[in-house]
Write a protein that holds these residues in place. Structure first.
Motif, PDB file in Angstrom:
ATOM      1  N   LYS B 107       0.827  -1.204   0.000  1.00  0.00           N
ATOM      2  CA  LYS B 107       0.000   0.000   0.000  1.00  0.00           C
ATOM      3  C   LYS B 107       0.861   1.254   0.000  1.00  0.00           C
ATOM      4  O   LYS B 107       1.922   1.283   0.603  1.00  0.00           O
ATOM      5  CB  LYS B 107      -0.849   0.000   1.264  1.00  0.00           C
ATOM      6  CG  LYS B 107      -2.239  -0.469   1.009  1.00  0.00           C
ATOM      7  CD  LYS B 107      -3.115  -0.153   2.190  1.00  0.00           C
ATOM      8  CE  LYS B 107      -4.450  -0.813   2.011  1.00  0.00           C
ATOM      9  NZ  LYS B 107      -5.365  -0.481   3.082  1.00  0.00           N
ATOM     10  N   ARG B 108       0.372   2.277  -0.688  1.00  0.00           N
ATOM     11  CA  ARG B 108       1.041   3.562  -0.642  1.00  0.00           C
ATOM     12  C   ARG B 108       0.002   4.636  -0.357  1.00  0.00           C
ATOM     13  O   ARG B 108      -1.170   4.478  -0.672  1.00  0.00           O
ATOM     14  CB  ARG B 108       1.729   3.865  -1.972  1.00  0.00           C
ATOM     15  CG  ARG B 108       2.952   3.025  -2.207  1.00  0.00           C
ATOM     16  CD  ARG B 108       3.991   3.816  -2.962  1.00  0.00           C
ATOM     17  NE  ARG B 108       4.224   5.098  -2.303  1.00  0.00           N
ATOM     18  CZ  ARG B 108       4.833   6.130  -2.908  1.00  0.00           C
ATOM     19  NH1 ARG B 108       5.214   6.033  -4.141  1.00  0.00           N
ATOM     20  NH2 ARG B 108       5.023   7.255  -2.257  1.00  0.00           N
ATOM     21  N   SER B 127      -8.254   4.944   2.810  1.00  0.00           N
ATOM     22  CA  SER B 127      -7.836   3.766   2.042  1.00  0.00           C
ATOM     23  C   SER B 127      -6.586   3.158   2.648  1.00  0.00           C
ATOM     24  O   SER B 127      -6.444   1.946   2.738  1.00  0.00           O
ATOM     25  CB  SER B 127      -7.515   4.147   0.598  1.00  0.00           C
ATOM     26  OG  SER B 127      -8.619   4.651  -0.037  1.00  0.00           O
ATOM     27  N   TYR B 128      -5.689   4.050   3.063  1.00  0.00           N
ATOM     28  CA  TYR B 128      -4.411   3.551   3.588  1.00  0.00           C
ATOM     29  C   TYR B 128      -4.624   2.764   4.878  1.00  0.00           C
ATOM     30  O   TYR B 128      -4.025   1.723   5.079  1.00  0.00           O
ATOM     31  CB  TYR B 128      -3.458   4.721   3.818  1.00  0.00           C
ATOM     32  CG  TYR B 128      -2.051   4.283   4.119  1.00  0.00           C
ATOM     33  CD1 TYR B 128      -1.224   3.831   3.099  1.00  0.00           C
ATOM     34  CD2 TYR B 128      -1.549   4.297   5.412  1.00  0.00           C
ATOM     35  CE1 TYR B 128       0.054   3.422   3.347  1.00  0.00           C
ATOM     36  CE2 TYR B 128      -0.258   3.881   5.672  1.00  0.00           C
ATOM     37  CZ  TYR B 128       0.546   3.445   4.639  1.00  0.00           C
ATOM     38  OH  TYR B 128       1.820   3.024   4.893  1.00  0.00           O
ATOM     39  N   PRO B 162       1.096  12.916  -2.852  1.00  0.00           N
ATOM     40  CA  PRO B 162       0.741  13.016  -4.270  1.00  0.00           C
ATOM     41  C   PRO B 162      -0.669  12.490  -4.539  1.00  0.00           C
ATOM     42  O   PRO B 162      -1.218  11.706  -3.766  1.00  0.00           O
ATOM     43  CB  PRO B 162       1.783  12.145  -4.964  1.00  0.00           C
ATOM     44  CG  PRO B 162       2.217  11.177  -3.935  1.00  0.00           C
ATOM     45  CD  PRO B 162       2.109  11.878  -2.617  1.00  0.00           C
ATOM     46  N   LYS B 163      -1.204  12.925  -5.669  1.00  0.00           N
ATOM     47  CA  LYS B 163      -2.544  12.519  -6.082  1.00  0.00           C
ATOM     48  C   LYS B 163      -2.430  11.193  -6.836  1.00  0.00           C
ATOM     49  O   LYS B 163      -1.502  11.009  -7.620  1.00  0.00           O
ATOM     50  CB  LYS B 163      -3.069  13.634  -6.978  1.00  0.00           C
ATOM     51  CG  LYS B 163      -4.402  13.432  -7.575  1.00  0.00           C
ATOM     52  CD  LYS B 163      -4.902  14.773  -8.107  1.00  0.00           C
ATOM     53  CE  LYS B 163      -4.586  14.938  -9.580  1.00  0.00           C
ATOM     54  NZ  LYS B 163      -5.118  16.164 -10.158  1.00  0.00           N
ATOM     55  N   ARG B 174      -5.078   1.463  -2.804  1.00  0.00           N
ATOM     56  CA  ARG B 174      -5.983   0.536  -2.122  1.00  0.00           C
ATOM     57  C   ARG B 174      -5.257  -0.719  -1.665  1.00  0.00           C
ATOM     58  O   ARG B 174      -5.813  -1.537  -0.955  1.00  0.00           O
ATOM     59  CB  ARG B 174      -7.116   0.135  -3.055  1.00  0.00           C
ATOM     60  CG  ARG B 174      -8.068   1.254  -3.276  1.00  0.00           C
ATOM     61  CD  ARG B 174      -9.197   0.844  -4.150  1.00  0.00           C
ATOM     62  NE  ARG B 174     -10.025   1.986  -4.417  1.00  0.00           N
ATOM     63  CZ  ARG B 174      -9.742   2.921  -5.313  1.00  0.00           C
ATOM     64  NH1 ARG B 174      -8.638   2.816  -6.032  1.00  0.00           N
ATOM     65  NH2 ARG B 174     -10.506   3.952  -5.493  1.00  0.00           N
ATOM     66  N   GLY B 175      -4.019  -0.888  -2.129  1.00  0.00           N
ATOM     67  CA  GLY B 175      -3.265  -2.076  -1.763  1.00  0.00           C
ATOM     68  C   GLY B 175      -3.795  -3.315  -2.443  1.00  0.00           C
ATOM     69  O   GLY B 175      -3.638  -4.424  -1.967  1.00  0.00           O
TER      70      GLY B 175
END
Lengths: 120, 431
Positions: B107-108, B127-128, B162-163, B174-175
């Motif tokens: 995930k990011r 989301s993260y 970042p977008k 979303r991983g």
């Protein structure tokens, strides 16, 4: 792939029939003369034996591993270098066995088909 | 307007549109994933890439033609999806299916602008951390009333995070592992979303203002990132050059102390150095303390270089060995110098039972003065040890008699130096 259950079952049955069988026609094609992968695909498609092309590459790799076929790299004028496939001695032996069992299968399945057609 | 990027496929270079590239990348990823159980997976993928390259070449109408999404979907259909491979392939096991479903990419943190009220910070965070975006939004809103903390955090995250722009980034956010099936699902979801967005909403005033804010913050974000970059370079340069200068200074200080004429040093230091160098313990203490001081400077230089080169120069092995060497050196330096300093102080006469004094010989020859210092044991009878009951005021005990080296010019032109116990100038010779 189709969405309705009815046609999906037919597709599934067809693909079940092709499973484990594709090696035989591929060996027949390569056995006739050394062939490029795209030409193998073309012949299989013409014979209506292959639906998606992606299947061929894992299959060829598996046959290469089993020493049934070997390949050499050939430069291509327009595009990436291509693999030219040839059949090996072992490939020829396997092909002979497959041919034999195919003829046996063909005879018995044809007998059954004839019997079925007579019944209707 | 579409962005075009260059890729190599089967060692042929293609220009490809951004969205076509995304689809192709997802396709190849899912092919790789499907084939991962295969012994020759990389070779098969190379074969497939080569075949795709031939197909794209056949579709290329002229030199400037870029591969489009339409080209990709036709070619992919001919090649077949990874699921179709499984239909034809007898060797693909159920296990691969099972692992494929569980597998997820790392995930990011991105900003989710598809589900944004302001800039998608809250939904990205949600989301993260796998929570409902509403919860994150409530936390942000509530924390605004704690000295505006929430507002500040939101602005910082807006500027720094970042977008999520490309499909791959959206999946990384979303991983989820990217597969064709998931892509199709998402496309369907987006279509539904567009439908709901078209409904008239109560947010109309805000939706008019939002683009202005988004633009404003995009510009601010660029500025902040530029400033951060400059700060990084500056900090790197300061650390690198500061470290280098300090290291050079340290090395020259040590070499002056150990190698050159000792007359440059104050008298106390000269004696201390002499005593230090005269024993193994002293040498150990000096070397260890040198290493102890050098390592932090080396670390500063490396950190500076890392910042300048924008690349981490610290490997785990390097960091661990530096740390170990530093700890060993520090322990050695501290113990050895404590032991040694005790001796130095003893010899300098701090200890009352074993006093020693200095005699300073000053030779005045022609134009310059030559000081010659020797450590001499003080004769016992020189030590004033008169008992107090003798009726005479006791003389002050002999204190350390290392005096500074300045000299006084006498009226007759000669010089006198300082000498103990009060380091007063000696009396001038009678004329």
């Amino acid at each position: 792939m189709s969405d309705t259950t009815h046609s999906f079952n037919i597709e599934n049955a067809k693909s079940q029939m092709r499973k484990g069988f594709l090696e035989f026609p591929v060996l027949l094609i390569i056995g006739t003369s050394p062939t490029y992968a795209p030409d193998i695909l073309k012949q299989l498609k013409e014979a209506n034996l292959l639906v998606v092309e992606g299947t061929l590459y894992p299959l060829l790799s598996r046959m290469k591993r089993a020493d049934l076929v070997s390949y050499t790299w050939e430069e291509s004028k327009s595009g990436p270098p291509r693999k030219m496939y040839t059949i090996t001695k072992e490939g020829k032996d396997v092909l002979a066995h497959l041919e034999e069992s195919w003829r046996a299968l063909d005879t018995s399945v044809n007998t059954l088909i004839k019997q079925y057609e007579k019944g209707n | 307007m579409k962005k075009v990027i260059n890729i190599t496929l089967g060692s042929v270079v293609f220009a490809i549109e951004q969205d076509a590239y995304d689809t192709l990348a997802v396709y190849l990823d899912s092919v790789k994933e499907r084939l991962q159980a295969h012994e020759d997976a990389s070779e098969i993928v190379a074969d497939i890439e080569g075949a795709l390259a031939e197909k794209f070449l056949a579709k290329k109408r002229n030199e400037k033609h870029a591969v489009t999404t339409a080209d990709v979907s036709i070619v992919v259909e001919e090649m077949g999806t990874p699921d179709d491979f499984a239909g034809e392939e007898p060797t693909v096991s159920e296990e691969v299916e099972a692992t494929k479903k569980q597998q997820s990419t790392k995930k990011r943190l991105y900003r989710d602008t598809d589900d944004a009220v302001i800039a998608g910070v809250a939904s990205g965070l949600a989301s993260y951390f796998d929570v409902d975006p509403v919860i994150v939004r409530i936390i942000f809103f509530v924390s605004i009333f704690f000295n505006g903390l929430g507002l500040f955090a939101y602005i910082v995250l807006w500027l720094v995070v970042p977008k999520a722009q490309t499909t791959t980034e959206k999946y990384a956010m979303r991983g989820e592992a990217v597969t064709l099936r998931e892509i199709t699902q998402r496309v369907k979801k987006n279509v539904e979303k567009v439908d709901t967005q078209n409904l008239p909403s109560a947010q109309s005033a805000w939706s008019g203002l939002r683009p202005v804010f988004v633009k404003l913050f995009a510009v601010l974000g660029i500025c902040v990132r530029a400033v951060l970059k400059i700060a990084q370079v500056l900090a790197g340069a300061v650390l690198l050059f500061g470290g280098a200068v300090a290291l050079a200074g340290l090395v020259s200080a040590y070499s002056i102390v150990l190698l050159s004429e000792k007359t440059l040093l104050p008298l106390e230091a000269q004696t201390a150095v002499d005593i230090m160098v005269s024993s193994t313990l002293g040498i150990v203490a000096m070397v260890a303390s040198f290493v102890m001081m050098t390592i932090p400077l080396l670390v500063a230089i490396l950190v500076g270089a890392s910042l300048l080169m924008k690349r981490n120069l610290f490997t785990a092995a390097k960091s661990i060995s530096l740390a170990v060497v530093w700890i060993v050196a520090a322990v050695l330096a501290v113990t050895a110098s404590t032991l040694q300093l005790e001796r130095v102080f003893q010899e300098l006469g701090i200890d009352e039972h074993n006093s020693e004094g200095y005699q300073i010989h000053i030779n005045v020859t022609d134009d310059y003065i030559d000081f010659d210092t020797q450590v001499l044991p003080v004769e016992d009878e020189l030590v004033p040890s008169l008992p107090p009951e003798a009726g005479v005021a006791p003389l002050p005990p002999v204190e350390p008699v290392a005096c500074t080296m300045d000299a006084k010019e006498c009226p007759d032109g000669s010089y006198v130096g300082r000498s103990g116990p009060n380091c007063a100038f000696a009396a001038c010779p009678e004329s």
